[in-house]
Design a protein around this motif. Structure first.
Motif, short mmCIF file in Angstrom:
data_model
loop_
_atom_site.label_atom_id
_atom_site.label_comp_id
_atom_site.label_asym_id
_atom_site.label_seq_id
_atom_site.Cartn_x
_atom_site.Cartn_y
_atom_site.Cartn_z
N THR A 126 0.81 -1.21 0.00
CA THR A 126 0.00 0.00 0.00
C THR A 126 0.85 1.27 0.00
OG1 THR A 126 -0.19 -0.27 2.40
CG2 THR A 126 -2.03 -1.04 1.06
N ALA A 127 2.13 1.14 -0.32
CA ALA A 127 2.99 2.32 -0.36
C ALA A 127 2.60 3.26 -1.50
CB ALA A 127 4.45 1.90 -0.52
N ASP A 128 2.02 2.71 -2.56
CA ASP A 128 1.70 3.51 -3.74
C ASP A 128 0.24 3.41 -4.16
OD1 ASP A 128 2.76 5.27 -5.75
OD2 ASP A 128 2.49 3.66 -7.21
N ARG A 129 -0.58 2.77 -3.30
CA ARG A 129 -1.99 2.60 -3.67
C ARG A 129 -2.83 2.46 -2.41
NH1 ARG A 129 0.33 -2.64 -4.73
NH2 ARG A 129 0.47 -2.35 -6.98
N ALA A 130 -4.13 2.73 -2.54
CA ALA A 130 -5.06 2.51 -1.44
C ALA A 130 -5.26 1.01 -1.23
CB ALA A 130 -6.39 3.18 -1.74
N LYS A 131 -5.59 0.64 -0.02
CA LYS A 131 -5.80 -0.77 0.29
C LYS A 131 -6.80 -1.46 -0.63
CE LYS A 131 -7.10 -3.61 4.33
NZ LYS A 131 -7.51 -3.52 5.75
N PRO A 132 -7.97 -0.85 -0.93
CA PRO A 132 -8.92 -1.54 -1.82
C PRO A 132 -8.42 -1.72 -3.25
CG PRO A 132 -10.03 0.15 -0.51
CD PRO A 132 -8.56 0.37 -0.35
N ALA A 133 -7.34 -1.00 -3.62
CA ALA A 133 -6.79 -1.13 -4.97
C ALA A 133 -5.72 -2.21 -5.06
CB ALA A 133 -6.20 0.21 -5.42
N VAL A 134 -5.38 -2.85 -3.96
CA VAL A 134 -4.36 -3.90 -3.98
C VAL A 134 -4.84 -5.06 -4.85
CG1 VAL A 134 -3.16 -5.63 -2.57
CG2 VAL A 134 -3.43 -3.28 -1.73
N PRO A 135 -4.00 -5.53 -5.79
CA PRO A 135 -4.40 -6.66 -6.64
C PRO A 135 -4.68 -7.91 -5.82
CG PRO A 135 -2.51 -5.51 -7.57
CD PRO A 135 -2.70 -4.97 -6.17
N TYR A 172 -7.18 7.94 0.44
CA TYR A 172 -5.73 7.72 0.52
C TYR A 172 -5.17 7.21 -0.81
CZ TYR A 172 -1.37 5.42 2.00
OH TYR A 172 -0.07 5.01 2.12
N LYS A 173 -4.21 7.92 -1.41
CA LYS A 173 -3.51 7.48 -2.63
C LYS A 173 -4.47 6.77 -3.59
CE LYS A 173 1.03 7.20 -0.45
NZ LYS A 173 2.21 6.38 -0.14
N SER A 174 -5.48 7.51 -4.02
CA SER A 174 -6.61 6.89 -4.70
C SER A 174 -6.50 6.82 -6.22
CB SER A 174 -7.90 7.64 -4.33
OG SER A 174 -7.83 8.99 -4.78
N HIS A 175 -5.38 7.27 -6.81
CA HIS A 175 -5.35 7.36 -8.26
C HIS A 175 -5.62 6.03 -8.95
CE1 HIS A 175 -4.26 8.38 -12.33
NE2 HIS A 175 -3.35 7.42 -12.31
N SER A 176 -4.88 4.97 -8.57
CA SER A 176 -5.07 3.69 -9.25
C SER A 176 -6.44 3.10 -8.96
CB SER A 176 -3.97 2.69 -8.85
OG SER A 176 -4.04 2.38 -7.47
N LEU A 177 -6.97 3.37 -7.76
CA LEU A 177 -8.32 2.91 -7.42
C LEU A 177 -9.35 3.64 -8.28
CD1 LEU A 177 -10.23 1.30 -5.62
CD2 LEU A 177 -10.11 3.15 -3.95
#
Length: 419
Positions: A29-38, A67-72
């Protein structure tokens, strides 16, 4: 899809709480929100929550991000496109500081700051779910019980051994009405067993059904309550309990089309590296507990235009093979051995490499003769020729990798790896 409810005329808005930072999943989760984790090769964690909501028949959905929501945001926008003809949508809503200059101060505050969404949609019922658990659930059955009970809130709960009570928010039921919450206790050391099963407790799953007006009133009052942490489980639910307006929905009663006795009632919190890893090992077991192959209750996601997975070379000790593994589109296994592992899209494993008990995310490149054991490797990492990962934890730590107490090695997204 969900069965047709006798209350299908009630308007339902679903809110997915997807602003979690996921500190315990670092470095994933350093670069993404938790729900965006593959997850499971081709999915993101949020796909499970959204699939449950949509399969339940609820097609007006907002996803609250922070939090860090871009990829999500990008994933939801590209993947979850609904037909607008009948007013259906899945849309991400970032923290907007609509009330003051604070970001979301908690899950309840996230909803308070987003009350404009409820006012605009004018629902009768609001379904609030988290976005970081692995499970299948038909929310329409829970909504039906909620309406019939007349409660202000109904909390989904799963049975857990009483010995684990100090790890959960525990629901104690009314002795005369097992569908009514008598007390909501956070990680108690002296939990009481259930009336029908003294060795078990009901643990909150972080999913809620609210009567819309009751939710608006509760989060509004909570906003200025002294000492509140503005948390759904820690503050809002106890408020309803104190007024005798909280019900509980027992997850064991939830029926999913296509479910088997083995996977019925499966629920896993993947909030730590260990639980995330274990959930993947569940998937690659010969008879997985969580069944990805239930086509009556599908898990939806984006399907990129990648070619089928390919396995090449088959002579001597240069054999491209994957056993007890899940292999995604775009993967090439070239004369390498894969066992009990998950390979995400565009992973390329070169000759004589060996991977066991590991999870490789998108675009990982494994060069010749590399060995990987009990590891999670994030996107776009290149494992050099002859490199070993997960075999010597002291060496892993010296190279800047994360190693858990249980011996799982994690390499962060794009991290440079040296032998």
């Amino acid at each position: 899809m969900a069965r047709r409810s006798p209350y299908s005329n009630r308007k339902v808005l679903a809110i997915v709480l997807a602003g979690g930072e996921g500190k315990r999943l670092m470095p994933l989760t350093a670069d993404r929100a938790k729900p965006a984790v593959p997850f499971a090769g081709i999915y993101r964690l949020i796909d499970l929550a959204l699939s449950n909501v949509v399969n339940s028949g609820y097609l007006q959905v907002v996803v609250l991000t922070q939090y860090k929501s871009h990829s999500l945001d990008a994933h939801v926008t590209k993947t979850w496109r609904m037909s607008t003809l009948l007013g259906n949508y899945v849309t991400t809503v970032p923290a907007q500081q609509r009330v003051d200059k604070n970001w979301y101060l908690g899950s309840a505050d996230a909803i308070y700051q987003s009350l404009n969404l409820i006012h605009d949609a004018k629902p009768d019922i609001v379904v609030v779910v988290g976005a970081d658990h692995v499970y299948r659930m038909d929310f329409s059955a829970m909504v039906e019980q909620h309406i019939e009970s007349g409660a202000g809130v109904t909390v989904a709960a799963i049975r857990q051994p009483i010995s684990l009570a100090d790890q959960f928010g525990v629901i104690e039921v009314d002795s005369t009405d097992p569908a009514k919450i008598a007390a909501f206790r956070e990680k108690p050391k002296d939990a009481k067993g259930l009336p029908d099963s003294p060795t078990e407790v009901l643990a909150s799953m972080g999913n809620y059904v609210f009567t819309a007006d009751a939710l608006i009133d509760a989060v509004t009052r909570d906003r200025d309550r002294e000492g509140s942490k503005h948390d759904m489980g820690g503050d809002i639910v106890p408020d309803f309990v104190s007024r005798g307006e909280a019900g509980v929905y027992d997850f064991k009663d939830n029926e999913i089309p296509g479910a088997t006795d083995r996977d019925r009632g499966y629920w896993r919190d993947v909030g730590t590296i260990e639980s995330y890893y274990d959930a993947h090992m569940d998937l690659v077991s010969i008879h997985p507990i969580f069944n990805l192959y239930n086509y009556e209750w599908p898990i939806y996601t984006q399907h990129s235009p990648y070619p089928p997975a390919k396995f090449v070379h088959g002579s001597g000790d240069r054999i491209g093979e994957a056993l007890n593994s899940a292999v995604s589109p775009g993967v090439v296994v070239s004369g390498a051995h894969i066992y009990a592992s998950v390979l995400s899209p565009l992973v390329h494993v070169h000759s004589y490499a060996s991977i066991q008990g590991s999870v490789l995310l998108d675009g990982v490149q494994v060069q010749r003769h590399a060995q990987i054991r009990r590891a999670i490797i994030d996107k776009n990492v290149v494992i050099p020729e002859g490199c070993q990962v997960g075999l010597d934890h002291e060496h892993d730590l010296a190279r800047g990798f994360h190693v858990t107490e249980t011996g799982i090695t994690v390499i962060g997204k794009g991290q440079t790896v040296v032998r």
